[in-house]
Design a protein around this motif. Structure first.
Motif, PDB file in Angstrom:
ATOM      1  N   LEU A 172      15.065  33.031  93.187  1.00 35.43           N
ATOM      2  CA  LEU A 172      16.464  33.070  93.543  1.00 35.43           C
ATOM      3  C   LEU A 172      16.763  32.116  94.668  1.00 35.43           C
ATOM      4  O   LEU A 172      15.889  31.605  95.322  1.00 35.43           O
ATOM      5  CB  LEU A 172      16.848  34.491  93.985  1.00 35.43           C
ATOM      6  CG  LEU A 172      15.974  35.047  95.116  1.00 35.43           C
ATOM      7  CD1 LEU A 172      16.856  35.504  96.257  1.00 35.43           C
ATOM      8  CD2 LEU A 172      15.128  36.166  94.585  1.00 35.43           C
ATOM      9  N   ALA A 173      18.033  31.922  94.873  1.00 34.56           N
ATOM     10  CA  ALA A 173      18.465  31.103  96.000  1.00 34.56           C
ATOM     11  C   ALA A 173      18.224  31.864  97.285  1.00 34.56           C
ATOM     12  O   ALA A 173      18.017  33.067  97.297  1.00 34.56           O
ATOM     13  CB  ALA A 173      19.958  30.774  95.858  1.00 34.56           C
ATOM     14  N   GLY A 174      18.257  31.168  98.405  1.00 33.99           N
ATOM     15  CA  GLY A 174      17.978  31.793  99.700  1.00 33.99           C
ATOM     16  C   GLY A 174      18.930  32.936  99.985  1.00 33.99           C
ATOM     17  O   GLY A 174      20.083  32.932  99.598  1.00 33.99           O
TER      18      GLY A 174
ATOM     19  N   ALA B  67      11.365  34.807  95.889  1.00 32.65           N
ATOM     20  CA  ALA B  67      10.504  35.534  94.971  1.00 32.65           C
ATOM     21  C   ALA B  67       9.143  34.882  94.799  1.00 32.65           C
ATOM     22  O   ALA B  67       8.142  35.570  94.586  1.00 32.65           O
ATOM     23  CB  ALA B  67      11.192  35.652  93.612  1.00 32.65           C
ATOM     24  N   ALA B  68       9.073  33.555  94.902  1.00 32.84           N
ATOM     25  CA  ALA B  68       7.792  32.870  94.773  1.00 32.84           C
ATOM     26  C   ALA B  68       6.803  33.332  95.829  1.00 32.84           C
ATOM     27  O   ALA B  68       5.585  33.250  95.642  1.00 32.84           O
ATOM     28  CB  ALA B  68       7.993  31.354  94.880  1.00 32.84           C
ATOM     29  N   VAL B  69       7.325  33.845  96.936  1.00 31.52           N
ATOM     30  CA  VAL B  69       6.488  34.342  98.028  1.00 31.52           C
ATOM     31  C   VAL B  69       6.487  35.866  98.039  1.00 31.52           C
ATOM     32  O   VAL B  69       5.455  36.508  97.860  1.00 31.52           O
ATOM     33  CB  VAL B  69       6.979  33.802  99.390  1.00 31.52           C
ATOM     34  CG1 VAL B  69       6.133  34.364 100.519  1.00 31.52           C
ATOM     35  CG2 VAL B  69       6.965  32.290  99.400  1.00 31.52           C
TER      36      VAL B  69
ATOM     37  N   THR C 278      -3.358  33.446 104.420  1.00 34.77           N
ATOM     38  CA  THR C 278      -2.075  33.017 104.994  1.00 34.77           C
ATOM     39  C   THR C 278      -1.791  31.550 104.678  1.00 34.77           C
ATOM     40  O   THR C 278      -0.629  31.177 104.475  1.00 34.77           O
ATOM     41  CB  THR C 278      -2.031  33.273 106.505  1.00 34.77           C
ATOM     42  OG1 THR C 278      -3.158  32.664 107.135  1.00 34.77           O
ATOM     43  CG2 THR C 278      -2.024  34.771 106.799  1.00 34.77           C
ATOM     44  N   ASP C 279      -2.826  30.715 104.619  1.00 32.73           N
ATOM     45  CA  ASP C 279      -2.635  29.317 104.188  1.00 32.73           C
ATOM     46  C   ASP C 279      -2.111  29.281 102.753  1.00 32.73           C
ATOM     47  O   ASP C 279      -1.186  28.517 102.431  1.00 32.73           O
ATOM     48  CB  ASP C 279      -3.953  28.536 104.267  1.00 32.73           C
ATOM     49  CG  ASP C 279      -4.326  28.129 105.673  1.00 32.73           C
ATOM     50  OD1 ASP C 279      -3.464  28.221 106.570  1.00 32.73           O
ATOM     51  OD2 ASP C 279      -5.484  27.718 105.875  1.00 32.73           O
ATOM     52  N   PHE C 280      -2.702  30.103 101.895  1.00 29.93           N
ATOM     53  CA  PHE C 280      -2.277  30.140 100.488  1.00 29.93           C
ATOM     54  C   PHE C 280      -0.829  30.595 100.362  1.00 29.93           C
ATOM     55  O   PHE C 280      -0.015  29.959  99.678  1.00 29.93           O
ATOM     56  CB  PHE C 280      -3.189  31.084  99.694  1.00 29.93           C
ATOM     57  CG  PHE C 280      -2.590  31.576  98.402  1.00 29.93           C
ATOM     58  CD1 PHE C 280      -2.329  30.713  97.350  1.00 29.93           C
ATOM     59  CD2 PHE C 280      -2.266  32.920  98.248  1.00 29.93           C
ATOM     60  CE1 PHE C 280      -1.761  31.178  96.161  1.00 29.93           C
ATOM     61  CE2 PHE C 280      -1.703  33.395  97.075  1.00 29.93           C
ATOM     62  CZ  PHE C 280      -1.449  32.518  96.026  1.00 29.93           C
ATOM     63  N   ILE C 281      -0.475  31.694 101.032  1.00 29.52           N
ATOM     64  CA  ILE C 281       0.893  32.207 100.918  1.00 29.52           C
ATOM     65  C   ILE C 281       1.885  31.173 101.436  1.00 29.52           C
ATOM     66  O   ILE C 281       2.911  30.902 100.789  1.00 29.52           O
ATOM     67  CB  ILE C 281       1.047  33.535 101.681  1.00 29.52           C
ATOM     68  CG1 ILE C 281       0.120  34.601 101.103  1.00 29.52           C
ATOM     69  CG2 ILE C 281       2.500  34.018 101.607  1.00 29.52           C
ATOM     70  CD1 ILE C 281       0.055  35.883 101.925  1.00 29.52           C
ATOM     71  N   GLN C 282       1.593  30.590 102.577  1.00 35.11           N
ATOM     72  CA  GLN C 282       2.506  29.607 103.149  1.00 35.11           C
ATOM     73  C   GLN C 282       2.697  28.406 102.238  1.00 35.11           C
ATOM     74  O   GLN C 282       3.790  27.841 102.142  1.00 35.11           O
ATOM     75  CB  GLN C 282       2.004  29.147 104.521  1.00 35.11           C
ATOM     76  CG  GLN C 282       2.988  28.243 105.263  1.00 35.11           C
ATOM     77  CD  GLN C 282       4.332  28.909 105.491  1.00 35.11           C
ATOM     78  OE1 GLN C 282       4.403  30.066 105.911  1.00 35.11           O
ATOM     79  NE2 GLN C 282       5.415  28.195 105.204  1.00 35.11           N
TER      80      GLN C 282
ATOM     81  N   PRO D  89       8.960  27.871  98.868  1.00 39.97           N
ATOM     82  CA  PRO D  89       9.760  26.830  98.232  1.00 39.97           C
ATOM     83  C   PRO D  89      10.241  25.788  99.242  1.00 39.97           C
ATOM     84  O   PRO D  89      10.618  26.135 100.369  1.00 39.97           O
ATOM     85  CB  PRO D  89      10.942  27.608  97.633  1.00 39.97           C
ATOM     86  CG  PRO D  89      10.436  28.996  97.470  1.00 39.97           C
ATOM     87  CD  PRO D  89       9.491  29.226  98.601  1.00 39.97           C
ATOM     88  N   THR D  90      10.220  24.548  98.827  1.00 38.51           N
ATOM     89  CA  THR D  90      10.642  23.456  99.725  1.00 38.51           C
ATOM     90  C   THR D  90      12.131  23.262  99.709  1.00 38.51           C
ATOM     91  O   THR D  90      12.671  22.515 100.549  1.00 38.51           O
ATOM     92  CB  THR D  90       9.936  22.153  99.344  1.00 38.51           C
ATOM     93  OG1 THR D  90      10.224  21.844  97.971  1.00 38.51           O
ATOM     94  CG2 THR D  90       8.439  22.278  99.529  1.00 38.51           C
ATOM     95  N   LYS D  91      12.838  23.838  98.766  1.00 34.94           N
ATOM     96  CA  LYS D  91      14.292  23.711  98.689  1.00 34.94           C
ATOM     97  C   LYS D  91      14.933  25.074  98.641  1.00 34.94           C
ATOM     98  O   LYS D  91      14.348  26.027  98.169  1.00 34.94           O
ATOM     99  CB  LYS D  91      14.706  22.930  97.426  1.00 34.94           C
ATOM    100  CG  LYS D  91      14.244  21.481  97.463  1.00 34.94           C
ATOM    101  CD  LYS D  91      14.736  20.738  96.233  1.00 34.94           C
ATOM    102  CE  LYS D  91      14.280  19.287  96.230  1.00 34.94           C
ATOM    103  NZ  LYS D  91      14.745  18.565  95.029  1.00 34.94           N
TER     104      LYS D  91
END
Length: 451
Positions: free
Chosen positions: A13-15, A417-419, A441-445, A449-451
């Motif tokens: 979803l959007a932010g 949702a991706a996170v 934590t590296d994996f989750i981060q 999403p970059t956008k």
């Protein structure tokens, strides 16, 4: 039994803005009816109107089994008095199937969304209708502005709050505690000390835990992390974490992972009645607390809604078979801080009868009717805590209604949702299976999403 609060796979979803909560409630009016005469004894339902022709309103949600039966009971008088038939369907695959049904042109009239993000994704897809004025008026009058914002997307209000839960309870046996001289910890350090003492005494493992939940396995672990972040780092950091202004790799977040890991990744401390540390991932969250009743473990972390999981006849009280205390603050005398969740009701279609049902579900009348049946609570200010069916439920309602409580909505439900419903859950599972905090934590981060 699957619970409505069981987090499951949701659509990206959007932010969504992150908001603090001060919790309240509602009551209100309904639209004009399509004619008909109300039955005797229907004074409480007169404002919702009476309808001829037996119109039907369909509702779809995650709520199944006993809770589904209680939902049907909660609107039985409304149906009798208005002439509207509510056709309810609960599904363990709701989060996947609601998207399929919406895209296929076969959505329900109303859906009960367990996450604000899922509701927002339906709005982004163009599927949901704005809430009618009667519902908006109810929420404006009797719920806080923050609650309303969770059902608001792009400045338009779509979903009214329904039920709520208080997370961060630590369930225990009062008899086991008293007979062994254990006292309720007042700080996180005292919780550490208590855990070590119980382990050293050797009468039970300190903790039992279960993270298995089908496609959503791992979510009970995210609740652990969220509770500790809120207490250790505070609400401002918590809010920034949800929006990615504070990263999963930030020391304030990894500190919370390591605090929880001290309990859940320590074979001396878990997993009573089930196996080694990795059995946390194979044990369902529904079963996780049951060894407390056999004095196999001393404590289990889970929300207020876990009360419905105890076997029939279990007394939930300070002098009962089980009870719960809130995870304590980081420092003695710290402010009451809790995480929690809730549901939002959104509409895919519009009609007078749909509006009448929506308005009823946003009212104090519905909240009191439902809470009287047991198993759930609400943040509705019009809810009388005395209607709750256990001391813990009464306590939870008072916490939600207390303006001095620092309350934050479940972080993973607000993250993309991706996170929040993907990599965070998966990362927790990998973490319990042995991955380090840094690796996880590296994996989750990396999935943010970059956008």
């Amino acid at each position: 039994m699957r619970l409505t609060r069981d987090k499951r796979v949701i659509i990206p979803l959007a932010g969504l803005a992150v908001l603090g909560l001060a919790l309240t409630g509602c009551t209100g009016d309904a639209p004009a009816s399509s004619g008909g005469t109300a039955a005797a004894g229907c004074e409480d339902y007169a404002s919702y109107g009476t309808f001829t022709g037996s119109p039907t309103v369909s509702i779809y949600s995650t709520i199944v089994d006993v809770e589904a039966d209680q939902l049907n009971q909660s609107w039985a008088d409304f149906e009798k008095c208005t002439g509207i038939t509510i056709k309810y369907e609960g599904s363990q695959e709701f989060e996947t199937q609601i998207n399929v049904r919406a895209q296929g042109g076969n959505p329900p009239d109303l859906a009960i969304f367990p996450q604000p993000g899922l509701l927002a994704s339906m709005v982004a897809g163009g599927y949901l209708k704005a809430a009618p004025q009667s519902v908006s008026d109810n929420v404006d009058k009797n719920w806080s502005a923050d609650w309303k914002k969770y059902g608001t997307v792009g400045g338009t209000f779509y979903g009214a709050p329904l039920m709520a839960s208080v997370k961060g309870y630590i369930w225990y046996s009062p008899t086991f505690f008293s007979s062994n001289g254990y006292t309720i910890p007042k700080t996180l350090d005292e919780l550490n000390t208590l855990t070590a003492k119980i382990a050293a005494d050797g009468k039970a493992k300190p903790w039992c835990a279960g993270f298995a939940s089908g496609e959503a396995s791992g979510w009970p672990g995210t609740d652990w992390i969220e509770d500790v972040v809120l207490r250790q780092a505070g609400p401002d950091v918590y809010d920034k974490w949800v929006t990615n202004d504070v990263k999963f790799t930030d020391p304030q977040i990894t500190k919370a992972f390591d605090y929880v890991g001290n309990f859940l990744k320590n074979p001396a401390y878990v997993n009573a009645g089930f196996g080694d540390v990795t059995s946390v991932n194979s044990t369902t969250f529904q079963d996780a607390g049951l060894p407390i009743l056999q004095s196999q473990c001393a404590m289990m972390h889970q929300a207020s809604f876990y009360e419905a999981q105890w076997p029939k006849g279990t007394k939930v009280a300070e002098d009962g078979d089980v009870y719960g205390f809130l995870m304590p603050p980081a420092a003695a005398g710290g402010a009451q801080a809790v995480t929690g969740g809730g549901e939002l009701v959104g509409a895919f279609k519009t009609s007078d009868q749909i509006t009448a049902v929506q308005t009823y579900l946003s009212s104090a009348l519905w909240a009191n009717n439902r809470v009287k049946l047991g198993g759930v609570i609400s943040a509705n200010k019009g809810l009388d805590p005395a209607n709750a069916q256990s001391p813990l439920a009464v306590q939870s309602i008072k916490i939600l209604q207390d303006p001095n409580t620092t309350f934050r909505f479940d972080a993973s439900d607000l993250m993309p949702a991706a996170v929040g419903s993907n990599s965070f859950w998966k990362g927790i599972v990998n973490w319990i299976n042995g991955d380090s905090t840094q690796t996880v934590t590296d994996f989750i981060q990396s999935t943010w999403p970059t956008k």
